[in-house]
Design an enzyme around this catalytic site. Structure first.
Site, PDB file in Angstrom:
ATOM      1  N   LYS A   1     -11.615  -1.177   3.693  1.00 49.88           N
ATOM      2  CA  LYS A   1     -11.300  -0.252   2.568  1.00 49.88           C
ATOM      3  C   LYS A   1     -12.239  -0.270   1.407  1.00 49.88           C
ATOM      4  CE  LYS A   1      -6.662  -0.877   4.742  1.00 49.88           C
ATOM      5  NZ  LYS A   1      -6.617   0.336   5.422  1.00 49.88           N
TER       6      LYS A   1
ATOM      7  N   SER B   1       0.884  -1.144   0.113  1.00 47.10           N
ATOM      8  CA  SER B   1       0.039   0.089   0.137  1.00 47.10           C
ATOM      9  C   SER B   1       0.787   1.276  -0.002  1.00 47.10           C
ATOM     10  CB  SER B   1      -0.742  -0.052   1.332  1.00 47.10           C
ATOM     11  OG  SER B   1      -0.213   0.365   2.545  1.00 47.10           O
TER      12      SER B   1
END
Ligand code: PMP
Length: 410
Positions: free
Chosen positions: A252, A193
């Site tokens: 998310k 990420s």
């Protein structure tokens, strides 16, 4: 009179060190506005509020504000109330939890799944439990793995080997050095990420076959967003059946909270039976499970959302490229703009929000290595061209004001 806690100066000194290193964290107090994502209100203090555009949310697809998801949450609250009332074992398993686990198992083509209170807890609980099941286990962990995996591996108190990031040769050398009949597990992520890169999953699976190792993948930054049904990079690359344990989050792309693993039913049963982080904590609220269930179902049949997401990420990358900014030009939806200095990173973020209403949180050590501080942009399907133009104009001013270079990241 309130007592002064002992060691108070040491607490203050610890924070002072963080402050001197330029990485003291300032949380932006924002109010998200349903139906207006990615627009929000920033409360600078009790007197001043300002409209902002959020450029750093992990609600990657805006599902946290999706009408159908919100409705699912509301109707579950109406039907079942708020909390679950217990651990999964003691009255905290509801119809919503059971259906959600069936849906997630199906998403990843596995027999079973298990929902935890967060993605962090899923990694910590599952990985730390592995050595109870497999005494003498050797865990091979990518050096860039998330803190939750590192914590789980540490708490497994077994043999661990850190391999260089995405480095197949190093992984193989480490596998080779482990006794042939010792149990092994390779733990890695699909989308990293902070660097926006993707693991060589197929090559890792090949090594796992050769050396008889279990494979454990964190798809937190990929589920919902990649693959024909949002099953992640493993689904996109038709590798789901070569991975033994797929871990993901509901927080998310799915816009809720909670984490999970999906695997063979015997593996799930063992973790369900032995993982402290699963057993000894209250389960997620029924409404959260209901919202996540709806979100997973919607994204299973919404490839156009995924296309739009990639389109927007590509649009931002194209703008950064032509303006010559030092960003990591990867294959994912994450666009890290490298600053390389914690103080400047914070200052740029401050200027962007205060002067232009643009919110991009600075990412500093220990989330990323020192000297690689960055602003991490996460465009969503709802970031328009006009918003991108505003961002580019603001960045141009601020970048020049801090005398930062415009050159490609090597
Ligand atoms: N794994 C990775 C790679 C992450 O980046 C994160 C959170 N940022 C987690 C796990 C934890 O997920 P959650 O936020 O659902 O706890």
């Amino acid at each position: 009179m309130t007592r002064t806690p002992p060691y108070r100066d040491q607490f203050r000194a610890a924070v002072d060190t963080v402050r001197q290193e330029g990485r003291y964290r300032i949380f932006r107090d924002i109010r998200r506005k349903k139906g207006a994502f990615p627009c929000a209100t920033w409360f600078k203090d009790d007197l001043k509020e300002q409209d902002i555009t959020v450029w750093c949310s992990n609600d990657y697809l805006g599902m946290g504000q999706n009408e159908c998801v919100v409705e699912a949450v509301k109707s579950a609250v109406d039907a079942a109330g708020t909390g679950s009332g217990g651990t999964r074992n003691i009255s905290g398993t509801t119809r919503y939890h059971v259906q959600l686990e069936a849906e997630l198992a199906d998403l990843h083509g596995k027999d079973a799944s298990l929902v935890f209170t967060s993605g962090y807890v899923a990694n910590e609980a599952a990985l730390s439990t592995m050595s109870k099941i497999l005494p003498g286990l050797h865990i091979l962990s990518d050096e860039m793995n998330h803190a939750s995996m590192i914590s789980g591996i540490r708490n497994a108190r077994t043999h661990k080997h850190i391999f260089a990031h995405n480095d197949i040769a190093d992984l193989e050398a480490k596998l080779k050095a482990i006794p042939v009949d010792a149990p092994k597990l390779i733990a890695f992520e699909s989308v990293y990420s902070m660097d926006a890169d993707i693991a060589p999953i197929e090559a890792i699976c090949d090594l796992a076959d050769t050396y008889n190792a279990l494979t454990y993948i964190d798809e937190v930054h990929a589920v919902g967003m990649y693959g024909p049904r949002g099953g992640g990079i493993c689904e996109q690359r038709a590798l789901m059946d070569r991975i033994d344990i797929i871990q993901g989050t509901l927080a998310k792309a799915y816009g809720m909270i909670g984490g999970y693993i999906a695997a063979d039913k015997v593996i799930v049963d063992a973790i369900r039976s032995l993982a402290s982080g699963f057993i000894f904590t209250t389960s997620i609220p029924p409404s959260t499970a209901a919202g996540a269930l709806r979100s997973v179902r919607i994204l299973k049949i919404s490839p156009e959302m995924r296309d739009q997401h990639q389109d927007r990420a590509n649009a931002l990358k194209a703008r950064f490229r032509s303006a010559g900014y030092p960003f990591i030009d990867g294959d994912t939806h994450i666009v890290p703009l490298m600053v390389g200095d914690p103080v400047k990173c914070q200052a740029i973020s401050d200027r962007l929000i205060e002067d232009y209403g643009i919110y991009a949180q600075p990412i500093n050590f220990p989330t990323v290595p020192r000297g690689t501080e960055r602003l991490r942009f996460t465009p969503s399907p709802f970031h328009t061209d006009a918003m991108m133009d505003e961002l580019m104009a603001a960045l141009s001013d601020v970048w020049a004001a801090y005398d930062l270079p415009r050159e490609k990241v090597a």
